[in-house]
Design an enzyme around this catalytic site. Structure first.
Site, PDB file in Angstrom:
ATOM      1  N   TYR A 128       4.431  -1.556   4.961  1.00  0.00           N
ATOM      2  CA  TYR A 128       3.400  -1.763   5.583  1.00  0.00           C
ATOM      3  C   TYR A 128       2.480  -2.747   5.077  1.00  0.00           C
ATOM      4  O   TYR A 128       2.055  -3.658   5.017  1.00  0.00           O
ATOM      5  CB  TYR A 128       2.439  -0.344   6.089  1.00  0.00           C
ATOM      6  N   LYS A 152       0.817  -6.401   6.165  1.00  0.00           N
ATOM      7  CA  LYS A 152      -0.695  -6.725   6.130  1.00  0.00           C
ATOM      8  C   LYS A 152      -1.180  -7.396   5.483  1.00  0.00           C
ATOM      9  O   LYS A 152      -2.421  -8.474   5.750  1.00  0.00           O
ATOM     10  CB  LYS A 152      -1.451  -5.533   6.524  1.00  0.00           C
TER      11      LYS A 152
END
Length: 304
Positions: free
Chosen positions: A155, A159
């Protein structure tokens, strides 16, 4: 008889992806609507948008990982707005809490399809509508892109990719008057933050010795300095509506990097002391020192 274009004439339009109830996108759509903008709320399943439609927003089904869905949405938006879009909020995203040594590559690809490639595809599709409006793109990133967010390497890296992409995108779109704001989002109350609770460590995981730490980590973002979603939405929308500002955006305009949400201020301040400080804080906060002590005491080695 008035057309849809006549009804929204004179109002700014904003398209928000990932507007499932309980999430950031849903709250942001409601806040833009409350400020008088014409909101186009989207989600993969149209039925989850019924409450927003009842409030007077336009709602369209949209899967950002599918080219045909994006193309259909663009066509609908262009017809609705007369070919203009003032603000695009790329909020749709997926979480993934799993140690880097235990990842499933099919799930990793799914995360990047939504969090990275979906954003890129949306920007590519909607730039022609943003140019006439000298519009704004808002990409929702995360504090985890700048800190070692243990058990979220996938994750976090997705990002981080959005941060780098947005920084270059900003320069490429400047000649056309399009601005790009990245939201470095801290802990915010969200249904998305609770969607990882089904995850368990595989039998051979290096982290079985701190399974309790991993289990607490699954909902960590919902229990540490967490800001309520409507509060975050108010801050983000206020920033977005500051506009272009003066002196080419150097004064008074929407900031390129927007920090908000739980722990955002602490991380912003800590980064000035260097990566070592954030590394040490997160190492202890996420229980890696506990694991280190166990490894040392038991002389644990992984089988070849």
């Amino acid at each position: 008889m008035a057309t849809d274009i006549d009804i929204i004439k004179g109002r700014q339009t904003v398209l928000v992806t990932g507007c499932t109830p309980g999430g950031i996108g849903h709250a942001v759509a409601q806040e833009f609507h409350a400020r008088g903008l014409h909101v186009i709320a989207t989600a993969r399943r149209a039925e989850v948008l019924e409450d927003l439609a009842r409030q007077g927003m336009s709602t369209f089904e949209l899967d950002v990982t599918k080219a045909d869905s994006i193309a259909a949405c663009k066509q609908q938006v262009a017809a609705l707005t007369g070919g203009r879009l003032d603000i695009l909020v790329n909020n749709a995203g997926m979480g993934y809490v799993t140690p880097a040594t235990d990842i499933d590559l099919d799930e990793v690809r799914a995360v990047f399809e939504t969090n990275v490639f979906g954003v890129m595809a949306m920007v590519q599709a909607f730039v022609p509508l943003l140019i006439p409006a000298r519009g704004l793109i808002i990409n929702i990133s995360s504090l985890s892109s700048l800190t070692p967010y243990v058990f979220a390497s996938v994750y976090s890296s997705s990002k981080g990719a959005i941060n780098s992409y947005s920084r270059t995108l900003r320069q490429e779109l400047r000649p056309f008057g399009i601005r790009v704001m990245v939201s470095i989002t801290g802990t915010v109350r969200s249904q998305t933050g609770n969607k990882q609770t089904h995850r368990t460590l595989p039998p051979g995981s290096l982290y079985q010795h701190i399974r309790d730490v991993f289990e607490r980590r699954l909902t960590w973002s919902q229990n540490n300095g967490t800001v309520e979603t409507p509060c975050f939405a108010k801050q983000l929308v206020s920033e977005a509506l500051r506009g272009e500002g003066w002196l080419g955006g150097w004064l008074g305009g929407t900031r390129n990097w927007f920090w908000a949400g739980g722990l955002a201020t602490q991380v912003w301040l800590a980064k000035f002391f260097g990566e070592w400080l954030l590394d040490e804080i997160t190492y202890r906060r996420f229980g890696m020192n506990k694991l280190a002590a166990i490894v040392k005491a038991q002389g644990i080695k992984r089988s070849p």
